[in-house]
Scaffold this motif. Structure first.
Motif, mmCIF file in Angstrom:
data_model
loop_
_atom_site.group_PDB
_atom_site.id
_atom_site.type_symbol
_atom_site.label_atom_id
_atom_site.label_comp_id
_atom_site.label_asym_id
_atom_site.label_seq_id
_atom_site.Cartn_x
_atom_site.Cartn_y
_atom_site.Cartn_z
ATOM 1 N N SER A 266 36.493 38.921 48.636
ATOM 2 C CA SER A 266 36.870 40.283 49.015
ATOM 3 C C SER A 266 38.164 40.293 49.828
ATOM 4 N N GLU A 267 38.355 39.295 50.692
ATOM 5 C CA GLU A 267 39.601 39.214 51.450
ATOM 6 C C GLU A 267 40.794 39.011 50.530
ATOM 7 N N VAL A 268 40.623 38.154 49.552
ATOM 8 C CA VAL A 268 41.720 37.863 48.622
ATOM 9 C C VAL A 268 42.047 39.089 47.773
ATOM 10 N N VAL A 269 41.021 39.806 47.339
ATOM 11 C CA VAL A 269 41.264 41.035 46.566
ATOM 12 C C VAL A 269 42.038 42.041 47.413
ATOM 13 N N ASP A 270 41.681 42.188 48.668
ATOM 14 C CA ASP A 270 42.402 43.107 49.549
ATOM 15 C C ASP A 270 43.852 42.667 49.737
ATOM 16 N N ARG A 271 44.064 41.375 49.917
ATOM 17 C CA ARG A 271 45.425 40.873 50.085
ATOM 18 C C ARG A 271 46.257 41.127 48.841
ATOM 19 N N ILE A 272 45.690 40.888 47.681
ATOM 20 C CA ILE A 272 46.427 41.116 46.438
ATOM 21 C C ILE A 272 46.770 42.594 46.292
ATOM 22 N N GLY A 273 45.844 43.476 46.699
ATOM 23 C CA GLY A 273 46.145 44.898 46.646
ATOM 24 C C GLY A 273 47.324 45.268 47.523
ATOM 25 N N ALA A 274 47.388 44.683 48.723
ATOM 26 C CA ALA A 274 48.515 44.952 49.620
ATOM 27 C C ALA A 274 49.814 44.409 49.048
ATOM 28 N N LEU A 275 49.753 43.251 48.433
ATOM 29 C CA LEU A 275 50.955 42.659 47.838
ATOM 30 C C LEU A 275 51.448 43.490 46.658
ATOM 31 N N ARG A 276 50.502 44.047 45.908
ATOM 32 C CA ARG A 276 50.902 44.923 44.804
ATOM 33 C C ARG A 276 51.683 46.127 45.335
ATOM 34 N N GLU A 277 51.263 46.650 46.470
ATOM 35 C CA GLU A 277 51.977 47.776 47.076
ATOM 36 C C GLU A 277 53.395 47.381 47.483
ATOM 37 N N ASP A 278 53.609 46.098 47.787
ATOM 38 C CA ASP A 278 54.935 45.609 48.155
ATOM 39 C C ASP A 278 55.791 45.253 46.947
ATOM 40 N N GLY A 279 55.254 45.436 45.752
ATOM 41 C CA GLY A 279 56.043 45.207 44.546
ATOM 42 C C GLY A 279 55.765 43.913 43.826
ATOM 43 N N VAL A 280 54.765 43.149 44.267
ATOM 44 C CA VAL A 280 54.441 41.889 43.600
ATOM 45 C C VAL A 280 53.735 42.182 42.277
ATOM 46 N N GLU A 281 54.258 41.610 41.205
ATOM 47 C CA GLU A 281 53.678 41.795 39.882
ATOM 48 C C GLU A 281 52.987 40.534 39.361
ATOM 49 N N ARG A 282 53.323 39.401 39.972
ATOM 50 C CA ARG A 282 52.787 38.115 39.503
ATOM 51 C C ARG A 282 52.589 37.216 40.712
ATOM 52 N N LEU A 283 51.457 36.515 40.757
ATOM 53 C CA LEU A 283 51.164 35.610 41.850
ATOM 54 C C LEU A 283 50.989 34.189 41.337
ATOM 55 N N TYR A 284 51.627 33.250 42.035
ATOM 56 C CA TYR A 284 51.434 31.825 41.778
ATOM 57 C C TYR A 284 50.492 31.282 42.839
ATOM 58 N N LEU A 285 49.330 30.814 42.406
ATOM 59 C CA LEU A 285 48.325 30.286 43.308
ATOM 60 C C LEU A 285 48.538 28.779 43.434
ATOM 61 N N GLN A 286 49.109 28.365 44.563
ATOM 62 C CA GLN A 286 49.377 26.941 44.763
ATOM 63 C C GLN A 286 48.053 26.249 45.108
ATOM 64 N N ILE A 287 47.614 25.373 44.202
ATOM 65 C CA ILE A 287 46.352 24.661 44.346
ATOM 66 C C ILE A 287 46.644 23.207 44.703
ATOM 67 N N HIS A 288 46.169 22.755 45.852
ATOM 68 C CA HIS A 288 46.433 21.385 46.290
ATOM 69 C C HIS A 288 45.422 20.390 45.734
ATOM 70 N N ASP A 289 44.156 20.728 45.764
ATOM 71 C CA ASP A 289 43.116 19.799 45.336
ATOM 72 C C ASP A 289 42.874 19.973 43.839
ATOM 73 N N LEU A 290 43.497 19.104 43.036
ATOM 74 C CA LEU A 290 43.409 19.253 41.588
ATOM 75 C C LEU A 290 42.076 18.747 41.036
ATOM 76 N N GLN A 291 41.258 18.139 41.891
ATOM 77 C CA GLN A 291 39.914 17.746 41.461
ATOM 78 C C GLN A 291 38.925 18.898 41.624
ATOM 79 N N ASP A 292 39.306 19.904 42.371
ATOM 80 C CA ASP A 292 38.396 21.004 42.695
ATOM 81 C C ASP A 292 38.538 22.127 41.664
ATOM 82 N N LEU A 293 38.084 21.854 40.457
ATOM 83 C CA LEU A 293 38.154 22.870 39.416
ATOM 84 C C LEU A 293 37.190 24.018 39.689
ATOM 85 N N ASP A 294 36.210 23.774 40.557
ATOM 86 C CA ASP A 294 35.277 24.851 40.910
ATOM 87 C C ASP A 294 35.998 26.016 41.586
ATOM 88 N N GLN A 295 37.086 25.726 42.318
ATOM 89 C CA GLN A 295 37.818 26.811 42.958
ATOM 90 C C GLN A 295 38.468 27.712 41.914
#
Length: 307
Positions: A266-295
């Motif tokens: 829910s926090e992430v959804v709210d953050r993305i909504g705020a970023l959309r208001e700032d004009g963000v159309e695309r997000l790059y999710l930087q993932i550090h742990d490449l073994q954690d496919l569950d994320q």
């Protein structure tokens, strides 16, 4: 909102690791698998084993082992490859993928990796970037049967057949950075996407506005560009899971919430909504742990349906 998975293989990843993430990215419905272009670990606390993987060699392999997900760099450095060779490499990988490649190109910044592998690292590199963009896009856009010439301060091409051609016309070019004047001008001239990498949230709208102003200055429609943001990511089903993933990034939960895409769904959804208001159309999710496919699975199940 497009969501793309961004990886940093220099922190430690084999080709098989990257293949697993790319195929999960595709299976879970994310827009693209994107990787950095580095030859040395960028974190002194991480040994980077088993060692570096070359970005465009990796993407060539993934082009044949995926079918729908887009593939690219954020970003390749102009210090690594001559522009004519880069144009050939990207065009070939675009052919191998059936037209799914995107080229992020930048000046490079990490001196130590250049020293480690004997790569020249000039103090001033922005001129290299300007000329490489002109050459790469010029080679791709030269009509079949015609030749391409270029005479610049850093590169000269004479009577080039400008081959091979990519499948896409044009190949999407990503230009990013927080520069106040030169970067926006380059983006306005050459980019199909402008990316702000890891900037404070309050700097997002002003950064995009500078690019929009640069577009208007050359009479280009600013809406022709995609406006994107890259954010370090740690998301969990509860506070404990989130904290574990934040620790894997090497950050506190407080820092992550203030600077990244972080917290519960829910926090992430709210953050993305705020970023959309700032004009963000695309997000790059930087993932550090490449073994954690569950994320990745969690984000696809719990975040994406709410957007």
């Amino acid at each position: 909102m497009d969501l793309r998975i961004m990886t940093e293989p220099q922190l430690g990843a084999s080709y098989d690791d990257l293949l697993a993430v790319a195929q999960a990215t595709e299976k879970l419905g994310f827009d693209a698998f994107i990787r950095s272009d580095h030859y040395l670990t960028t974190d002194d606390s991480i040994d980077g084993l088993p060692g570096p993987t070359d970005a465009w060699t990796t993407l060539a392999g993934l082009a044949r082992e995926t079918s729908t997900v887009r593939l690219g760099t954020l970003v390749s450095s102009v210090t690594y490859r001559y522009p004519g060779i880069l144009a050939i490499q990207v065009a070939q990988v675009d052919q191998m993928s059936g037209g799914r490649v995107e080229l992020g190109l930048g000046t490079g910044w990490f001196r130590r990796e250049h020293e480690a592998y004997g790569i020249p690292f000039p103090e001033k590199r922005f001129g290299l970037l300007e000329e490489q963009l002109a050459i790469v896009t010029g080679l791709w856009s030269t009509p079949l049967g015609e030749t391409f010439d270029f005479a610049g301060e850093h590169y000269s091409l004479h009577d080039s057949p400008a081959l091979p051609k990519p499948v896409q016309s044009p190949v999407p070019v990503i230009i990013g950075g927080a520069g106040a004047s030169r970067t926006p001008r380059l983006a306005a001239r050459y980019a199909s996407e402008f990316n702000l990498p890891f900037v404070p949230f309050e700097n997002v709208r002003p950064g995009f506005d500078r690019v929009r102003d640069a577009c208007l200055a050359i009479e280009r429609d600013p809406d022709e560009l995609v406006y994107s943001l890259a954010l370090v990511t740690a998301v969990g089903g509860d506070e404990a899971e989130f904290a574990r993933r934040a620790a894997r990034v090497g950050r506190t939960t407080e820092w992550m919430r203030g600077n990244g895409l972080a917290g519960t769904a829910s926090e992430v959804v709210d953050r993305i909504g705020a970023l959309r208001e700032d004009g963000v159309e695309r997000l790059y999710l930087q993932i550090h742990d490449l073994q954690d496919l569950d994320q990745l699975d969690f984000i696809a199940r719990e975040v994406v349906p709410q957007l």
